[in-house]
Write a protein that holds these residues in place. Structure first.
Motif, PDB file in Angstrom:
ATOM      1  N   VAL A  77       0.880  -1.283   0.023  1.00 17.91           N
ATOM      2  CA  VAL A  77       0.053   0.054  -0.002  1.00 17.91           C
ATOM      3  C   VAL A  77       1.032   1.376   0.053  1.00 17.91           C
ATOM      4  O   VAL A  77       1.787   1.261   0.763  1.00 17.91           O
ATOM      5  N   CYS A  78       0.661   2.288  -0.883  1.00 19.00           N
ATOM      6  CA  CYS A  78       1.379   3.335  -1.187  1.00 19.00           C
ATOM      7  C   CYS A  78       2.857   2.901  -1.256  1.00 19.00           C
ATOM      8  O   CYS A  78       3.904   3.671  -0.788  1.00 19.00           O
ATOM      9  N   GLY A  79       3.070   1.850  -2.012  1.00 18.32           N
ATOM     10  CA  GLY A  79       4.502   1.597  -2.521  1.00 18.32           C
ATOM     11  C   GLY A  79       5.239   0.905  -1.457  1.00 18.32           C
ATOM     12  O   GLY A  79       6.493   0.421  -1.718  1.00 18.32           O
ATOM     13  N   VAL A  80       4.660   0.321  -0.453  1.00 13.08           N
ATOM     14  CA  VAL A  80       5.307  -0.080   0.990  1.00 13.08           C
ATOM     15  C   VAL A  80       4.497  -1.363   1.095  1.00 13.08           C
ATOM     16  O   VAL A  80       3.408  -1.413   1.175  1.00 13.08           O
ATOM     17  N   ARG A  81       5.538  -2.558   1.293  1.00 11.31           N
ATOM     18  CA  ARG A  81       4.958  -3.858   1.724  1.00 11.31           C
ATOM     19  C   ARG A  81       4.548  -3.772   3.247  1.00 11.31           C
ATOM     20  O   ARG A  81       5.415  -3.475   4.094  1.00 11.31           O
ATOM     21  N   VAL A  82       3.318  -4.132   3.512  1.00 10.18           N
ATOM     22  CA  VAL A  82       2.684  -4.018   4.979  1.00 10.18           C
ATOM     23  C   VAL A  82       3.308  -4.702   5.895  1.00 10.18           C
ATOM     24  O   VAL A  82       3.700  -4.485   6.910  1.00 10.18           O
ATOM     25  N   ASP A  83       3.617  -6.123   5.312  1.00  4.23           N
ATOM     26  CA  ASP A  83       4.223  -6.939   6.288  1.00  4.23           C
ATOM     27  C   ASP A  83       5.866  -6.692   6.593  1.00  4.23           C
ATOM     28  O   ASP A  83       6.427  -7.290   7.290  1.00  4.23           O
ATOM     29  N   GLU A  84       6.222  -5.749   5.743  1.00  2.00           N
ATOM     30  CA  GLU A  84       7.723  -5.202   6.108  1.00  2.00           C
ATOM     31  C   GLU A  84       7.795  -3.996   6.913  1.00  2.00           C
ATOM     32  O   GLU A  84       9.086  -3.567   7.434  1.00  2.00           O
ATOM     33  N   ILE A  85       6.780  -3.298   7.332  1.00  2.00           N
ATOM     34  CA  ILE A  85       6.786  -1.988   7.913  1.00  2.00           C
ATOM     35  C   ILE A  85       7.200  -2.440   9.817  1.00  2.00           C
ATOM     36  O   ILE A  85       6.561  -3.158  10.345  1.00  2.00           O
ATOM     37  N   GLU A  86       8.168  -1.905  10.090  1.00  2.00           N
ATOM     38  CA  GLU A  86       8.805  -2.029  11.523  1.00  2.00           C
ATOM     39  C   GLU A  86       8.212  -1.270  12.452  1.00  2.00           C
ATOM     40  O   GLU A  86       7.670  -1.784  13.534  1.00  2.00           O
ATOM     41  N   ASP A  87       7.544  -0.025  12.442  1.00  2.00           N
ATOM     42  CA  ASP A  87       6.739   0.864  13.262  1.00  2.00           C
ATOM     43  C   ASP A  87       5.604   0.151  13.482  1.00  2.00           C
ATOM     44  O   ASP A  87       4.744   0.246  12.663  1.00  2.00           O
ATOM     45  N   PRO A  88       5.015  -0.351  14.857  1.00  2.00           N
ATOM     46  CA  PRO A  88       3.854  -0.951  14.955  1.00  2.00           C
ATOM     47  C   PRO A  88       2.600   0.016  14.820  1.00  2.00           C
ATOM     48  O   PRO A  88       1.690  -0.322  13.905  1.00  2.00           O
ATOM     49  N   LEU A  89       2.569   1.140  15.081  1.00  2.00           N
ATOM     50  CA  LEU A  89       1.851   2.284  14.674  1.00  2.00           C
ATOM     51  C   LEU A  89       1.404   2.242  13.233  1.00  2.00           C
ATOM     52  O   LEU A  89       0.284   2.137  12.623  1.00  2.00           O
ATOM     53  N   MET A  90       2.449   2.500  12.490  1.00  2.00           N
ATOM     54  CA  MET A  90       2.342   2.703  11.145  1.00  2.00           C
ATOM     55  C   MET A  90       2.091   1.303  10.377  1.00  2.00           C
ATOM     56  O   MET A  90       1.269   1.337   9.586  1.00  2.00           O
ATOM     57  N   ARG A  91       2.500   0.298  10.820  1.00  2.00           N
ATOM     58  CA  ARG A  91       2.015  -1.138  10.445  1.00  2.00           C
ATOM     59  C   ARG A  91       0.350  -1.269  10.583  1.00  2.00           C
ATOM     60  O   ARG A  91      -0.146  -1.693   9.516  1.00  2.00           O
ATOM     61  N   ASN A  92       0.008  -0.753  11.700  1.00  2.00           N
ATOM     62  CA  ASN A  92      -1.435  -1.149  11.729  1.00  2.00           C
ATOM     63  C   ASN A  92      -2.214  -0.013  11.007  1.00  2.00           C
ATOM     64  O   ASN A  92      -3.205  -0.492  10.335  1.00  2.00           O
ATOM     65  N   ILE A  93      -1.752   1.074  10.822  1.00  2.00           N
ATOM     66  CA  ILE A  93      -2.532   2.231  10.068  1.00  2.00           C
ATOM     67  C   ILE A  93      -2.355   1.544   8.693  1.00  2.00           C
ATOM     68  O   ILE A  93      -3.475   1.506   7.602  1.00  2.00           O
ATOM     69  N   ARG A  94      -1.246   1.108   8.118  1.00  2.00           N
ATOM     70  CA  ARG A  94      -1.196   0.396   6.750  1.00  2.00           C
ATOM     71  C   ARG A  94      -1.977  -0.634   6.682  1.00  2.00           C
ATOM     72  O   ARG A  94      -2.682  -1.043   5.363  1.00  2.00           O
ATOM     73  N   TYR A  95      -2.221  -1.565   7.635  1.00  2.00           N
ATOM     74  CA  TYR A  95      -2.961  -2.710   7.722  1.00  2.00           C
ATOM     75  C   TYR A  95      -4.608  -2.368   7.224  1.00  2.00           C
ATOM     76  O   TYR A  95      -5.123  -2.790   6.386  1.00  2.00           O
TER      77      TYR A  95
END
Length: 116
Positions: free
Chosen positions: A78-96
């Motif tokens: 999403v937005c050019g970033v793989r959601v399963d590779e996002i390290e920041d927990p808050l950003m990962r939840n937002i992207r999920y």
């Protein structure tokens, strides 16, 4: 390190954009709420309360009862970033959440969006 701008955005504004995106594709606000509830364990009335509270995204996720353990099944970008590779927990939840709403707007069946 500076905080991401999205963390301080009003949840109500983002929620309205999610609903608008879904409705443009003939999906419903109820489906958006169902996705949010699945991800965060909020009850539907709690989601509505969060929308009217004026809380930012960070506060919305901080107050969430729990994050669904099946989020590890959410893959892709999403937005050019793989959601399963996002390290920041808050950003990962937002992207999920972004990814799930994208799937809704693309016409995917709710049973598949909710990883059932």
């Amino acid at each position: 390190m500076s905080e991401h701008k999205v963390f301080s955005m009003a949840f109500s504004k983002i929620y309205a954009l999610y609903v608008q995106k879904a409705m443009k594709k003939n999906r419903t606000e109820a489906e958006v709420v169902q996705i949010i509830c699945w991800l965060t364990a909020y009850r539907p009335e709690e989601v509505k309360k969060q929308v009217s509270s004026g809380n930012d995204f960070a506060s919305f996720f901080a107050a969430a009862p729990k994050i669904n353990p099946n989020t590890s099944l959410i893959k892709g970008g999403v937005c050019g970033v793989r959601v399963d590779e996002i390290e920041d927990p808050l950003m990962r939840n937002i992207r999920y959440l972004d990814k799930l709403i994208d799937e809704l707007a693309k016409g995917k069946a709710m049973v598949n969006i909710l990883r059932n």
